[in-house]
Scaffold this active site. Structure first.
Site, PDB file in Angstrom:
ATOM      1  CG  HIS A 197      -1.831   1.190   1.296  1.00 17.23           C
ATOM      2  ND1 HIS A 197      -1.403   2.413   1.764  1.00 17.23           N
ATOM      3  CD2 HIS A 197      -3.135   1.357   0.960  1.00 17.23           C
ATOM      4  CE1 HIS A 197      -2.403   3.280   1.717  1.00 17.23           C
ATOM      5  NE2 HIS A 197      -3.470   2.653   1.234  1.00 17.23           N
ATOM      6  CG  ASP A 198       1.865   3.390   3.277  1.00 17.98           C
ATOM      7  OD1 ASP A 198       0.732   3.441   2.761  1.00 17.98           O
ATOM      8  OD2 ASP A 198       2.102   3.771   4.452  1.00 17.98           O
ATOM      9  CB  THR A 199       6.100  -0.211  -0.172  1.00 20.51           C
ATOM     10  OG1 THR A 199       5.214  -1.331  -0.053  1.00 20.51           O
ATOM     11  CG2 THR A 199       6.466   0.311   1.208  1.00 20.51           C
TER      12      THR A 199
END
Ligand code: NAG
Ligand code: NAG
Ligand code: NAG
Ligand code: NAG
Ligand code: NAG
Ligand code: NAG
Ligand code: NAG
Ligand code: NAG
Ligand code: NAG
Ligand code: NAG
Ligand code: NAG
Ligand code: NAG
Length: 392
Positions: free
Chosen positions: A225-227
């Protein structure tokens, strides 16, 4: 308050975190507890009674985030899993953003939801948990970086284990933990306690106590998700690969689903990469492709078919959207519905689907009762909530 915080943070976090982070394991192995996970385990689940299914006795689903099919399909680790499993090439998420997809895969509807805010779905709304418990099928949800068992807040922020010199990081997000969002689950303490973190996972797998139906949510960096997809691939190498070779996790009666909540590009239809793996998969199917049209509702109908369960009388019985994974459908004699490419519905829509949790009053409808005359792939009756039981 919690909802407002969640929305703000979800807008902020990915923009500066996106490509900068490099995978670093949160523990020395999936089997070892780590101070990077806040709460240490208070003991394993008991080794439980096993209710045999037709084709498998244990189902483990692991959800990743926000990735187009083509991106996962061109990443070596995901290709390698496909080579060992069945890659389903016409598998679609249901809407955007994340939370409604998780909620739908558990309750057979996303209730018009079109955001990642904090919701409590009323206690009279049934879920897969009711069907599983009715059949004495054990279950648990393993949530990486959830601080304490049954934690029901929107987020949890802890030490940045990847870069200790950076600010604390919000690794845990309730919006990716579907069972806890339903009050019919979270309001019953014995059910709430089955939301366990990865320190509990280490203890449970060592004790051969992994239940029969398992939902796994990696933390917000490990799930991509953040990566990036490469970061998630490194996580799979660290966490899943050793477990695939361990009969306490993956034996010859285990089926594993690797899937994504939704695709990344809202401008194309919502196709996601989903692969079935595990010892229960017939040898001759490994490395094959299944072109049947599936959605997140297929993970409900397929489980219902394997154990001959009842249904929820919602989209888990929707003949077009809840096709049963072919090798199960073939074994139980369930007729899937053929859906031509031109007839695949656009599920990259958000906001305009009516339901009780649509935040735009133009699209709010009452809570629907289950369709009690529906018959799902398991053939059993529609589960109807007993309010007195659900409010204990
Ligand atoms: C926490 O994660 C960091 C980064 O991978 C690692 O160096 C450290 O050993 C971890 N701590 C524990 C207790 O495993
Ligand atoms: C249901 O599971 C419990 C606990 O795992 C076990 O003790 C019990 O015998 C099972 N009941 C039935 C009817 O199979
Ligand atoms: C997935 O990737 C493989 C290997 O590159 C390729 O052969 C296959 O056509 C791709 N599948 C789809 C549906 O694009
Ligand atoms: C185990 O219990 C302790 C003491 O109550 C608590 O601090 C800890 O968070 C618990 N662990 C989990 C994973 O819930
Ligand atoms: C699980 O077993 C392994 C191998 O015996 C051991 O190294 C590890 O510490 C155990 N983990 C837990 C949480 O007890
Ligand atoms: C599955 O595993 C069990 C227990 O290890 C073993 O007894 C059985 O022969 C295996 N079955 C197959 C088909 O490999
Ligand atoms: C959804 O996907 C279709 C087909 O790719 C595209 O034409 C449409 O513009 C997309 N819808 C949105 C809201 O982006
Ligand atoms: C789900 O079910 C409802 C009612 O049966 C229906 O209106 C809705 O379009 C279905 N589809 C999706 C994608 O949830
Ligand atoms: C499945 O389809 C076949 C062929 O159309 C039909 O004979 C059979 O009765 C159907 N089975 C069920 C369970 O509907
Ligand atoms: C709510 O939906 C209506 C009808 O589509 C639309 O005109 C309006 O702009 C929407 N309101 C918000 C706040 O999105
Ligand atoms: C469930 O409760 C809601 C209010 O929380 C109510 O509107 C709805 O009618 C109830 N549904 C059923 C099926 O009882
Ligand atoms: C369930 O819990 C929620 C949130 O804590 C609460 O608002 C609701 O009243 C509870 N419902 C029942 C039936 O106990």
């Amino acid at each position: 308050m919690a909802a407002a915080l969640a929305v703000v943070a979800s807008l902020v976090a990915p923009s500066f975190a996106a490509s900068a982070q490099v995978f670093s394991p949160p523990s020395t192995s999936p089997y070892v507890e780590s101070a990077n996970y806040t709460g240490f385990s208070n003991g394993s689940l008991p080794v439980q009674h096993v209710t045999p299914g037709l084709l498998f006795d244990r189902f483990i689903q692991i959800w990743f985030e926000n990735t187009d099919f083509a991106v996962a399909n061109s990443t070596a680790e995901f290709r390698s899993l496909a080579d060992r499993g069945v890659l389903m090439t016409r598998y679609y998420a249901l809407t955007h953003p994340s939370q409604p997809n998780y909620v739908a895969a558990l309750g057979g509807s996303f209730w018009g939801m079109a955001d990642d805010a904090y919701y409590n779905i009323p206690a009279n709304v049934s879920t897969m948990v009711d069907l599983l418990e009715q059949a004495n099928i054990s279950w648990a949800s393993y949530q990486e970086h959830m601080p304490t068992d049954g934690y029901n807040e929107a987020t949890y922020t802890s030490n940045n284990y990847i870069d200790p010199s950076a600010a604390d990081y919000t690794y845990y997000w309730r919006k990716h933990n579907p069972t806890i969002i339903y009050d019919s689950v979270s309001n019953i303490s014995s059910r709430a306690a089955l939301h366990r973190n990865f320190n509990d996972f280490a203890v449970d797998v060592n004790a051969s106590a992994i239940p029969q139906w398992v939902f796994v949510t990696p933390n917000i960096v490990n799930d991509a998700h953040d990566t990036t997809i490469d970061f998630a691939a490194d996580f799979l190498n660290y966490w899943l690969e050793p477990l695939l070779a361990d009969p306490r996790f993956n034996d010859n009666r285990t089926l594993i689903l690797i899937t994504f909540d939704e695709n990344e590009n809202y401008g194309i239809n919502n196709q996601i990469f989903s692969v079935l793996l595990g010892g229960a998969l017939p040898e001759e199917l490994r490395g094959t492709v299944d072109t049947t049209y599936y959605t997140h509702y297929s993970s409900m109908s397929s489980i219902q078919a394997n154990w001959g369960l009842g249904s929820l009388g919602r989209n888990d019985t929707n003949e077009m959207m809840a096709n049963v994974w072919s090798f199960i459908a073939d074994a139980v004699g369930y007729n899937n519905t053929f859906v031509a490419d031109a007839d695949i519905p656009l599920t990259n829509i958000t906001g305009t689907i009516p339901g009780p949790l649509n935040s735009n009053s133009s699209f709010v409808t009452p809570w629907p009762a289950p369709n009690t005359s529906a018959v799902g792939a398991g053939g059993g009756p529609v589960f109807v909530s007993d309010d007195s039981e659900e409010c204990e």
